[in-house]
Design an enzyme around this catalytic site. Structure first.
Site, PDB file in Angstrom:
ATOM      1  N   LYS A  32      33.619  34.532  33.698  1.00  0.00           N
ATOM      2  CA  LYS A  32      33.718  33.199  33.104  1.00  0.00           C
ATOM      3  C   LYS A  32      34.417  33.209  31.748  1.00  0.00           C
ATOM      4  CE  LYS A  32      30.236  31.958  30.913  1.00  0.00           C
ATOM      5  NZ  LYS A  32      29.644  31.469  29.719  1.00  0.00           N
ATOM      6  N   ASP A 224      31.897  25.112  27.390  1.00  0.00           N
ATOM      7  CA  ASP A 224      31.258  26.277  28.003  1.00  0.00           C
ATOM      8  C   ASP A 224      29.770  25.987  28.221  1.00  0.00           C
ATOM      9  OD1 ASP A 224      30.870  28.814  28.978  1.00  0.00           O
ATOM     10  OD2 ASP A 224      30.837  29.787  27.011  1.00  0.00           O
ATOM     11  N   GLU A 225      29.172  26.650  29.204  1.00  0.00           N
ATOM     12  CA  GLU A 225      27.736  26.517  29.499  1.00  0.00           C
ATOM     13  C   GLU A 225      27.345  25.038  29.631  1.00  0.00           C
ATOM     14  OE1 GLU A 225      26.243  29.059  30.313  1.00  0.00           O
ATOM     15  OE2 GLU A 225      26.813  30.801  29.107  1.00  0.00           O
ATOM     16  N   GLN A 255      22.044  28.774  36.646  1.00  0.00           N
ATOM     17  CA  GLN A 255      21.583  29.426  35.417  1.00  0.00           C
ATOM     18  C   GLN A 255      21.177  28.408  34.363  1.00  0.00           C
ATOM     19  OE1 GLN A 255      23.659  33.195  34.263  1.00  0.00           O
ATOM     20  NE2 GLN A 255      25.193  32.544  35.762  1.00  0.00           N
ATOM     21  N   ARG A 617      21.072  40.126  35.655  1.00  0.00           N
ATOM     22  CA  ARG A 617      21.418  40.920  34.464  1.00  0.00           C
ATOM     23  C   ARG A 617      21.651  42.383  34.856  1.00  0.00           C
ATOM     24  NH1 ARG A 617      23.593  37.496  32.525  1.00  0.00           N
ATOM     25  NH2 ARG A 617      23.021  36.429  34.442  1.00  0.00           N
TER      26      ARG A 617
END
Length: 776
Positions: A32, A224-225, A255, A617
């Site tokens: 990303k 972003d995010e 997420q 992760r």
């Protein structure tokens, strides 16, 4: 330099789609950041003025790293012209230029959390309100929620539901506090962090010319995010992008884990409703993790209804199966994790920095810190202090230190007015100065307060408060002669008001602090039980405090900050990070998923997304652990394995436990016949036959009760006969793990002692009457 080289097809599309709305769904580990940076570089390379590009990130670190990468493609001069940073930093910059329209100076102050809290405390005091009822941090949290949902003071007073809710909470003056706080900030020429968003919304709404100015400035917007944006951020971005609609949002609905901070997953889920012509690009190739880890994570997140369907995949090696360890207790769980890290470090050449221990709540760190310290494994707790350094833990320990040694002046001064009991700094200073002048400990003065009070110049009110405090300490000392550590501590926690003070604070931070005290109490109960089972055990308070002091001293010794260390952190903090080996611990119902976050489908789905984040992760190896029992406020609580375990397809799992007694199992997605019969729990000592059985049977992983195991025999669960145990037997202890009986001593069954060599804990001399051993 060809910046497009090496991009896969979806990444290439995301980078080179210049005009119009674009949503990039970036799966975990899908590159990303690279796509975002190369997209900005591509815009500039294709003639877009960097002054016309706005890139919003969630951390300053991310913005800095992206600028460095972009500069390598387009040059430093062009990169510096970008408007790139966090929401708060970018909009603070706008407000410096335009805030005068709202009555703020260009050099307005930005209040941090403590500044804001101080202003609120004054507002509460000026309104003559009870600070125990209107706890400043609770009020601060409430006002933050108002602002992030664009509820101004005026909007608050027009919202009857909010007013009614505050009245039911016995906080009917919330509106008055809110108004007084806002007026104070305005008068001081200051904004808090939430104001930076609220005031930007106000600016763009009230002044259309200013909105048009920034719409024309920011012709290309990247966020972003995006799944983590709140309502206020969403409205600002939507307003700025409404003219040209050259907006690119990057995120992953799978997420979205920050609803407690106000994040709204519907911002990304409804993007196509806001921009019907939007192009959607899915980045589905995971470059981080093995195929087994990616496929296992997919199996779990597929259970969520509110999501964009993606087919995340990996072309990395298949990798090891995810190992599951079922522990008898939280201590057993911690010992396994520490032992596993030690073995992989020594026998598989893994660096300590390769390991992460991820947990749902900060209070879980205590057992893992203790286990790691016992094996001299270096570690670092991220996002908070080491367990024994946390204020609430040190406060309670200070009371206990005072019970053992009433001359401990440091401990006394820490708690003499905590929780607040009206013994302020003036009185404390008088005590300290007078005690020093007389060469006496302060305890001597408090023991003879009637004699010393006149010489100190204390009034009757202060004398009463000091007497009440000291009477509580003396009563605790008397109680210590007949009661165990746990019950004395519980009594002191209640009588001092410390536990009530923590319970009354229902902010996320307050709840976390209460959980830490809860965990300290759990460690006491475990300590008592352990000392009862070990020959020559000492369950005294002084021994407990000595163990804590030695543990804290070991961790506090200055070491090389760059040394290799195991990372301990909450799952929320781990987002965006990656580790070769991840231990995901505490996988039990009511712990993960949390009992506070699973009462609705929306909450449960966020908990599942949190599980997905934790698992993704891991790069090479992942371990799941859970305990079938934990101490909770002095009692052993039977635990059920997390539902998330049964949602992972069994073909991606491998169970590494020795046989365990079935009486401890309530409900599980694991069938009894998939456990092997090996004597030790190490994943490196598995038998080939057991592995084949596990692989075959794990594919049927569903929620069923475990059947009794013929190979497991409970020895001495409650002081019963110990005649069945023999030298050479392999046994399992709920705190020390797996071991082998080396020696038996004593002919009287009630007093037989056993020397057991445990795999991770070494030699222990146990009294079988009390030791709850499982014969394997």
């Amino acid at each position: 330099m060809n910046y497009l080289e090496g991009l896969n097809e979806p990444q290439h599309e995301a980078v080179t789609t210049i005009n119009g709305p674009l949503m990039v769904l970036a799966g975990a580990g899908s590159g990303k950041t690279r796509v975002l940076t190369m997209r900005v570089a591509h815009l500039i390379t294709n003639g877009i003025d960097p002054f016309n590009i706005l890139a919003l990130t969630f951390t300053n670190k991310a913005a800095k790293e992206m600028k460095i990468r972009i500069a390598k493609v387009v040059g430093n001069s062009e990169a510096k012209a970008l408007w790139m940073g966090t929401f708060h930093s970018v909009f603070a910059r706008i407000l410096r230029s335009e805030g005068h329209q709202l009555g703020f100076p260009s050099n307005f102050t930005i209040y941090d959390q403590q500044d804001s809290l101080n202003v609120l405390k004054k507002a509460i005091k000026d309104l003559a309100l009870d600070s125990d009822l209107y706890k400043p941090k609770k009020v601060q949290n409430r006002i933050s929620q108002y602002k992030n949902n664009l509820i101004t003071v005026k909007a608050y007073y027009n919202n009857l539901d909010l007013i009614e809710a505050d009245e039911k909470a016995n906080m009917r003056k919330m509106g008055d506090i809110y108004q007084k706080y806002v007026e104070a900030c305005y008068r001081n020429g200051a904004m808090d962090f939430d104001d930076l968003l609220l005031r930007t919304n106000e600016l763009l709404t009230r002044f259309p010319v200013t909105l048009a100015k920034y719409q024309d400035r920011f012709r290309y917007i990247l966020v972003d995010e995006y799944q983590d944006t709140n309502h206020s951020q969403y409205l600002i971005v939507k307003a700025l992008a409404s003219k040209f609609e050259n907006i690119c949002v990057v995120g992953d609905d799978a997420q979205s884990i920050y609803s407690f901070r106000g994040a709204n997953i519907y911002n990304i889920l409804n993007f196509k409703k806001d921009y019907p012509d939007a192009v959607t690009v899915s980045l589905e190739q995971n470059y981080r993790s093995t195929q087994n880890i990616v496929n296992a994570a997919n199996a779990v997140i597929a259970k969520n209804l509110q999501q964009f369907k993606k087919n995340v995949f990996s072309e990395n090696e298949e990798g090891d199966k995810i190992k599951i360890y079922r522990a008898l207790s939280d201590a057993d769980e911690a010992n396994f994790v520490a032992g596993n890290i030690w073995e992989m470090h020594n026998f598989k050449q893994k660096k300590f920095s390769d390991f992460a221990i991820l947990y749902r709540t900060n209070s879980q760190t205590r057992a893992f810190e203790d286990a790691l310290r016992r094996k001299n494994i270096p570690y670092r707790v991220y996002g908070g202090l080491s367990f024994y350094q946390r204020k609430e833990v040190k406060d309670l320990i200070a009371y206990l230190r005072l019970l053992v040694n009433e001359n401990d002046a440091e401990a006394m001064m820490r708690v003499i007015n905590y929780p607040v009991r009206g013994i302020g700094n003036t009185t404390q200073n008088k005590l300290i100065v007078f005690a020093d002048s007389q060469g006496l400990p302060i305890s001597k003065i408090l023991n003879d307060l009637g004699y010393y009070a006149p010489r100190l110049g204390l009034n009757n009110g202060i004398i009463t408060k000091l007497s009440d405090f000291w009477s509580m300490i003396k009563a605790g000392q008397v109680l210590l002669k007949t009661e165990d550590v746990y019950h004395v501590t519980m009594e002191i926690g209640k009588r001092s008001g410390l536990i009530k003070n923590l319970k009354d604070d229902q902010t996320p931070e307050g709840i976390s602090r209460l959980e830490n005290v809860h965990e300290l109490m759990n460690s006491m109960q475990g300590f008592i039980e352990e000392q009862q089972q070990v020959e020559d055990g000492d369950p005294s308070l002084s021994n407990f405090l000595e163990n804590i002091a030695l543990s804290a001293d070991t961790q506090n010794k200055k070491d090389d900050d760059d040394a290799e260390k195991v990372s301990l952190m909450t799952i929320h903090l781990s987002k965006g990070l990656e580790f070769p080996v991840v231990h995901l611990v505490g996988l039990e119902e009511d712990l993960f998923p949390s009992f506070m976050s699973s009462s609705t489908r929306e909450e449960l789905e966020e908990e599942r997304r949190l599980f997905y984040v934790a698992l993704t992760r891991a790069e090479k190896s992942a371990f799941f652990t859970y305990a079938v029992s934990r101490f909770q406020w002095g009692k052993i609580k039977d635990c059920e394995p997390s539902r998330f375990l049964s949602e992972v397809d069994g073909k991606f799992l491998e169970l590494i436990n020795p046989a365990v007694e079935s009486r401890l199992i309530n409900h599980s997605g694991l069938q009894s016949n998939i456990f092997g019969d090996e004597s030790f729990s190490s994943p490196f000592l598995k038998k080939k036959e057991a592995k084949k059985t596990l692989q075959k049977e794990a594919s049927t992983l569903v929620a069923k009760n475990l059947k009794p195991l013929s190979t497991a025999k409970i020895i001495n669960p409650s002081g019963q006969s110990s005649e069945d145990i023999e030298v050479g037997d392999s046994v399992r202890h709920d705190r020390f793990g797996v071991g082998k009986v080396e020696f038996l001593d004593g002919s009287d069954p009630a007093n037989v002692k056993a020397k057991v060599i445990f795999q991770y804990e070494g030699e222990k001399n146990l009294i079988l009457k009390f030791a709850k051993l499982t014969k394997i």
